[in-house]
Design an enzyme around this catalytic site. Structure first.
Site, PDB file in Angstrom:
ATOM      1  CE  LYS A  81      43.849  10.600  49.841  1.00 17.29           C
ATOM      2  NZ  LYS A  81      44.828  11.138  48.849  1.00 17.29           N
ATOM      3  CB  SER A 156      47.658   8.196  48.727  1.00 17.20           C
ATOM      4  OG  SER A 156      47.270   9.574  48.748  1.00 17.20           O
ATOM      5  CB  SER A 180      47.490  11.108  45.762  1.00 19.32           C
ATOM      6  OG  SER A 180      48.666  10.440  46.258  1.00 19.32           O
TER       7      SER A 180
HETATM    8  N1  GLN Z   1      52.811   8.756  45.618  1.00 18.94           N
HETATM    9  C1  GLN Z   1      53.306  10.305  46.066  1.00 18.94           C
HETATM   10  C2  GLN Z   1      53.713   9.976  47.304  1.00 18.94           C
HETATM   11  O1  GLN Z   1      53.863   8.935  47.767  1.00 18.94           O
HETATM   12  C3  GLN Z   1      52.111  11.222  46.115  1.00 18.94           C
HETATM   13  C4  GLN Z   1      51.240  11.262  46.974  1.00 18.94           C
HETATM   14  C5  GLN Z   1      50.208  12.057  47.277  1.00 18.94           C
HETATM   15  O2  GLN Z   1      49.802  12.817  46.142  1.00 18.94           O
HETATM   16  N2  GLN Z   1      49.450  12.224  48.335  1.00 18.94           N
HETATM   17  O3  GLN Z   1      54.174  10.958  48.168  1.00 18.94           O
END
Ligand code: GLN
Length: 505
Positions: A81, A156, A180
């Protein structure tokens, strides 16, 4: 083993390499070819490092030929990532503000991948600074779900999960601050684990919310997730929150797999209203399969989970507003000069750069976090959210007194259409309703494919949660459930995904 090496699991590839049936260069080239063939459609990668990956594959082949004893997974390529610092490979976090930044150092996790002999195929797409649940907030365009190119791959870390689901990489690294790793796994029919907080080093992980961020494995099988977890896990003196203990025995647990006599807690608050019918059906089926295999089911209640989302969206923006202050046009990446100003001050350059370099979601959270931390509102917002966080940890403690692991759907729905929730932040935030509690409490969680929803034929995920440092339990239960579900679906779920190389795909 499958004749197409990109369809094999990481464990199968490692076996074939060990038996010298295939070379690391061949394995790496096969994945680079697959990326070239399908990534135009999927857009899982922001940067492909073909030369670097082939060079490390060649090195592994030479060392193997010379008779050197190599780490077990040596020669199995991986995708990372784009939030992890990789020396000599661009790292953008999906943001314009870091465009062109090439880190001068490796994150500890990346150092461990390299030491394990894994060629790094490239960096995967993500929501900007890991804020989002669909990968649509990437400044470089969205990633598409290999199951249906009109749909999101989750976020994400949509790039990592899509790369694994599209057979562009056997496995990948993700990060999970609120879901994410797990939510993208659920909507792409793959496996993902968020380890216990502190179980995998955060050194070199570009911080979103430091008290929540945790890197972990994305894969197609539970055993592969365990193998990767054991490579990246364990103490790191460079991260002051790193747990000072060896990585938990996850590989043994995944190989053994046992649920007999185990108490499985079904969390009352994670299910029911707001969860798609097909997601609920597949979840209930998973619970039943575990009961048939000898587990005992208990219902547990975690009443404070109802406030998890609200607490998270105060704590995360607060930490993010502070962490992102370092992108000031002076130290990294982009620098934009304000228009029509002859002799701009540092502040003016900073403002122009942050205005041009950050997207809307990032700005929204910086503003919210700055507000929540301001002296007049600190107690009312940030302070209250921290109290809720404590209540959530207590709910987990009470639940784990009654159950060895907890089970829930990973995400409330299957993959939605691109654009569907982009203008509605609240609708987007709700995707993580089932994953966020684990981050707030620091406990480990895994998502694995629980089958296809009847109404749309798209993948659903089941989430397993365990007490802090008991990550091995996820793999013990996950391995059993994976086997039962594979039998139920007549093979790996991804065998039913559309063929991306077919004409008209
Ligand atoms: N979707 C969640 C957010 O927008 C989780 C993001 C993540 O785990 N990086 O914060």
């Amino acid at each position: 083993m499958n004749t197409d090496i990109t369809r094999a699991s990481a464990a199968e590839i490692a076996d074939a390499l060990g038996r010298k049936e295939i070379s690391a260069v061949e394995v790496t080239q096969a994945h680079l070819d697959r990326i070239a063939a399908v990534d135009g459609q999927v857009h899982a990668f922001l940067h492909v490092d073909a030369d670097g990956a082939l060079a490390s594959a060649r090195d592994i082949d030479e060392r193997r030929a010379a008779g050197e004893e190599l780490p077990v997974m040596a020669g199995v390529p991986i995708a990372v990532k784009d939030v992890m610092a990789t020396k000599g490979i661009p790292t953008t976090c999906g943001s314009r503000i870091l465009e062109g930044w090439v880190p001068p150092y490796d994150a500890t996790l990346v150092t461990r991948l390299r030491a394990a002999g894994m060629p790094i195929l490239g960096k995967t797409n993500m929501d900007e600074f890991a804020m989002g649940s669909s990968t649509e907030h990437s400044a470089y365009g969205p990633t598409r779900n290999p199951w249906d190119l009109e749909r999101i791959p989750g976020g994400s870390g949509g790039g990592s999960s899509a790369a694994v689901a599209a057979f562009e990489a056997p496995w990948a690294i993700g990060t999970d601050t609120g879901g994410s790793i797990r939510q993208p796994a659920a909507v792409t029919g793959t496996v993902g684990t968020k380890p216990t907080y502190g179980g995998v080093s955060r050194y070199g992980l570009v911080a979103l919310a430091s008290s929540l961020d945790q890197a972990g494995p994305c894969s197609r099988t539970v055993l592969d997730a365990a193998l990767l977890h054991s490579v990246i896990g364990g103490h790191d003196p460079l991260d002051s929150t790193s747990i000072n203990a060896p990585a938990p025995p996850v590989v043994e647990a995944a190989r053994r797999g046992d649920v007999k006599g185990m108490r499985i807690g079904v969390v009352k608050e994670l299910g029911g209203e707001g969860y798609q019918a097909g997601v609920r059906t597949r979840f209930e089926e998973s619970v039943q399969l575990l009961v048939d295999a000898g587990a005992e089911v208990v219902e547990v209640s975690c009443p404070s989970f109802d406030y998890a989302l609200a607490a998270y969206y105060l704590i995360l923006p607060s930490e993010a507003s502070s962490n992102l202050a370092k992108f000031d046009a002076m130290r990294y990446g982009l620098r934009v000069l304000p228009e029509g100003v002859d002799d701009p001050s540092a502040e003016q350059v900073m403002a122009a750069t942050r205005d041009a370099g950050f997207g809307d979601e990032v700005k929204r959270r910086i503003i919210l976090g700055t507000y929540a931390l301001s002296s007049g509102y600190y107690d009312a917002y940030y302070g209250q959210a921290q109290k809720v966080r404590t209540l959530i940890s207590r709910d987990f403690e009470a639940a784990f007194a009654k159950a060895d692991v907890l089970l829930s759907p990973t995400a409330p729905t299957t993959a939605f259409k691109l654009g569907e929730k982009l203008d509605d932040p609240m609708a987007m935030y709700l995707n993580d309703i089932a994953t966020i509690p684990a981050n707030l409490a620091g406990v480990p969680g895994m998502s694995l494919p629980s089958g296809l929803a009847e109404e749309d034929g798209l993948p659903t995920g089941v989430q397993i949660l365990a007490p802090a440092t008991e990550d091995a339990r996820l793999y013990g239960v996950g391995a059993v459930l994976e086997k039962l579900l594979t039998d139920r679906w007549g093979g790996h779920l991804l065998a039913q995904a559309p063929d991306l190389t077919a004409k008209g795909a």
